[in-house]
Design an enzyme around this catalytic site. Structure first.
Site, mmCIF file in Angstrom:
data_model
loop_
_atom_site.group_PDB
_atom_site.id
_atom_site.type_symbol
_atom_site.label_atom_id
_atom_site.label_comp_id
_atom_site.label_asym_id
_atom_site.label_seq_id
_atom_site.Cartn_x
_atom_site.Cartn_y
_atom_site.Cartn_z
ATOM 1 N N ILE A 15 14.333 -4.078 -7.581
ATOM 2 C CA ILE A 15 14.913 -2.856 -8.145
ATOM 3 C C ILE A 15 14.284 -1.685 -7.957
ATOM 4 O O ILE A 15 14.765 -0.404 -8.185
ATOM 5 C CB ILE A 15 15.461 -3.047 -9.689
ATOM 6 C CG1 ILE A 15 14.183 -3.283 -10.642
ATOM 7 C CG2 ILE A 15 16.648 -4.128 -10.091
ATOM 8 C CD1 ILE A 15 14.536 -3.506 -11.859
ATOM 9 N N GLY A 16 12.941 -1.881 -7.580
ATOM 10 C CA GLY A 16 12.146 -0.613 -7.182
ATOM 11 C C GLY A 16 10.849 -0.899 -6.873
ATOM 12 O O GLY A 16 10.322 -2.010 -6.718
ATOM 13 N N GLY A 18 7.044 0.125 -7.982
ATOM 14 C CA GLY A 18 6.322 0.923 -8.908
ATOM 15 C C GLY A 18 5.088 1.445 -8.122
ATOM 16 O O GLY A 18 4.749 1.215 -7.097
ATOM 17 N N TYR A 20 2.093 0.114 -8.484
ATOM 18 C CA TYR A 20 1.210 -0.865 -7.865
ATOM 19 C C TYR A 20 1.801 -2.210 -7.544
ATOM 20 O O TYR A 20 1.422 -3.068 -7.270
ATOM 21 C CB TYR A 20 0.060 -1.307 -9.064
ATOM 22 C CG TYR A 20 0.562 -1.550 -10.620
ATOM 23 C CD1 TYR A 20 1.278 -2.702 -10.481
ATOM 24 C CD2 TYR A 20 0.565 -0.531 -11.484
ATOM 25 C CE1 TYR A 20 1.779 -3.100 -12.019
ATOM 26 C CE2 TYR A 20 1.252 -0.839 -12.613
ATOM 27 C CZ TYR A 20 1.846 -2.181 -12.797
ATOM 28 O OH TYR A 20 2.108 -2.426 -14.114
ATOM 29 N N GLY A 21 3.193 -2.383 -7.190
ATOM 30 C CA GLY A 21 3.716 -3.214 -6.641
ATOM 31 C C GLY A 21 5.299 -3.102 -6.940
ATOM 32 O O GLY A 21 5.828 -2.372 -7.609
ATOM 33 N N ASP A 131 2.149 11.721 -16.525
ATOM 34 C CA ASP A 131 3.228 11.850 -15.531
ATOM 35 C C ASP A 131 4.658 11.774 -16.209
ATOM 36 O O ASP A 131 5.291 11.053 -15.886
ATOM 37 C CB ASP A 131 3.064 10.596 -14.844
ATOM 38 C CG ASP A 131 3.839 10.709 -13.320
ATOM 39 O OD1 ASP A 131 4.281 11.792 -12.969
ATOM 40 O OD2 ASP A 131 4.019 9.453 -12.711
#
Lengths: 284, 229
Positions: A15-16, A18, A20-21, A131
């Site tokens: 689904i995406g 991130g 770091y992975g 962030d």
């Protein structure tokens, strides 16, 4: 007989991506309950476990708050680390893109209350998120907002510390960061929250700079030289308040505008905190 | 300090549950001393050094290890603490730096495996409370913080207990201090006096030097070289 460990989670779809992975939607085996699984990819053998992953698992496991996304488990399987989090299918950026209507004042209050409560929980635990932007604010089915993505977050102590100024998405970056400060505080999150608030009203980002210099110029239009900008110059603030008021005054009530102006103080020392914001008359 | 923050710090104020065997204590002190040294050479923040010490102590208390490989725990503790706490623009540390620092005594595979092993021991949560976390704007007495971090006599106290003692170490009025705090203060004084007295009879000066903060002596674990973090 050798044991083959079996994951409790069945990965469904990616689904995406991130920090770091890859992130997968998964279900807990034998149930129809969904979770999000972040596989920590060791991109670079020379680094070991990525810094972003270490910080996210360290900080998120301890912040237990209804407006902060939860880590359910960190699973080590086949020599790989997987961070299992609650599954939320929508983020605030997608919501704003899909939803063309203006948000009601009631909904604005609810959203802002959730954001300030979630970020406030981080701040109380000595953590700066660094962030905050609509993409990192997730929406639960019942409409509750949750702060996510703690890969940029870090802990701080109560004395000045040197931090990297290269944090926050450009459009949400506080003026002190744009001017290169390395000794900033949780006030950078407050600026970003102010930008998100304005975006909820405008239905588009408040300052869409193309690069850092352009971003500074959107905030301080007649800036002469970056070295000589004095963020606590009252005249600069008056000028800036004019820009914000022009953009927003017909779209939000006086209390809302007042809160935005307090979040968007150029001088970080004067910027309102989460707990103060939650006491603001806008929420009454 | 607000209650929320204090509660949270206490929750993550780890108390060593297992006793470290006596024969390991000396090794441990040497290891922590070496961590200080690497920290000083590389200008690490005090919290980073404290954190690396906590990680090493936790590991030593939970696993039986060979004193020959204790530096593997030390270097990996430093790497995790640096990743968690240092500004990445200022300092970075990777697997190869660890290999170099240990003069290739360990392979990068051994370093990586130890990182995994340490991280799973702490359940991927490196956010543990250090003594300096309790400071709220007042000046940090770095010398005393390092002293109690190094000396195994203070190993089983929690950080808030040590913080209270250090904060009040030089205060004249001790009437409103708890018995526990007074006890720790007198232990610290006794330790310092003892070391100062021993010093005359030509014993190692390592601990006293930390108190005086003249800079740390070279490690006994191996000759140290500045690492390129």
């Amino acid at each position: 007989m050798s044991q083959i460990p079996l994951s409790k989670y069945h990965l469904l779809t990616k689904i995406g991506q991130g920090l770091y992975g890859d992130v997968y939607k998964a279900n807990i085996l034998g149930t129809d309950q969904y979770v999000a699984v972040k596989k920590i990819r060791i991109y670079d053998v020379s680094v070991g476990v990525p810094i972003t992953a270490l910080r996210e698992t360290s900080l998120l496991q301890r912040i237990q708050h209804q407006n902060v996304v939860k880590i359910l488990e960190v699973e080590k399987i086949h020599g790989q680390i997987r961070v299992v989090m609650e599954y939320l299918k929508l983020d605030l950026q997608q919501y704003l893109n899909e939803n063309k209507d203006r948000l009601s004042v009631e909904l604005l209050k609810k959203f802002m209350h959730d954001i300030l409560s979630g970020v406030g929980a981080c701040h109380r635990l000595n953590c700066i998120h660094r962030d905050i932007q609509p993409k990192n604010i997730l929406i639960q089915d019942d409409g509750t907002l949750k702060i996510g993505d703690f890969g940029s977050a870090r802990v701080f102590q109560k004395f000045p510390q040197f931090f990297t100024s290269d944090v926050c998405d450009l459009w949400y970056r506080a003026p002190e960061l744009l001017l290169g400060s390395n000794y900033y505080t949780i006030a950078i999150d407050m600026w970003a929250i102010g930008c998100v608030f304005a975006e909820l009203i405008l239905k588009q980002p408040l300052f869409q700079g193309e690069n850092e210099i352009h971003q500074v110029k959107l905030i301080i239009p007649n800036v002469q030289s970056f070295q000589t900008v004095n963020l606590n110059d009252p005249n600069l603030q008056i000028q800036f308040n004019g820009i914000i008021t022009n953009k927003l005054q017909n779209l939000i009530n006086q209390d809302g505008l007042d809160l935005i102006l307090k979040l968007l103080k150029l001088d970080p020392e004067q910027r309102i905190s989460c707990s103060q914001s939650l006491q603001h008359s806008f929420f009454r | 300090m607000d209650l929320d923050r204090y509660n949270y710090l206490q929750k993550r104020d780890i108390k060593l549950a297992q006793i470290i065997p006596d024969q390991m204590l000396q090794v441990m002190e040497m290891l922590i001393h070496w961590i200080f040294q690497v920290g000083e050479q590389n200008n690490l923040e005090i919290k980073t050094i404290e954190l690396a010490a906590i990680l090493s102590k936790l590991y030593l208390s939970k696993q039986l290890i060979d004193s020959d490989t204790v530096d593997l725990i030390g270097i990996v503790s430093i790497m995790i603490a640096v990743k968690f706490n240092e500004c990445q623009n200022k300092i970075q540390m990777n697997i190869q730096d660890c290999v170099n620092q240990c003069q290739s005594k360990y392979s990068s595979k051994e370093i990586t495996d130890m990182e995994m092993s340490l991280l799973s021991l702490i359940e991927y949560d490196a956010n543990m409370t250090t003594i300096t976390d309790y400071y709220d704007g007042e000046a940090v007495q770095i010398d005393l913080v390092l002293f109690v971090t190094l000396d195994s006599e203070f190993l089983y106290f929690q950080k808030y207990e040590l913080y209270e003692a250090i904060r009040n170490f030089y205060s004249k009025d001790t009437s409103n201090l708890s018995e526990n705090t007074k006890n720790i203060i007198s232990r610290i004084s006794a330790k310092i006096n003892q070391l100062t007295a021993n010093d005359v009879s030509n014993t190692p000066k390592i601990k006293k030097k930390i108190i005086k903060k003249k800079g740390l002596r070279r490690s006994k674990i191996y000759s140290s070289q500045s690492i390129t973090l």
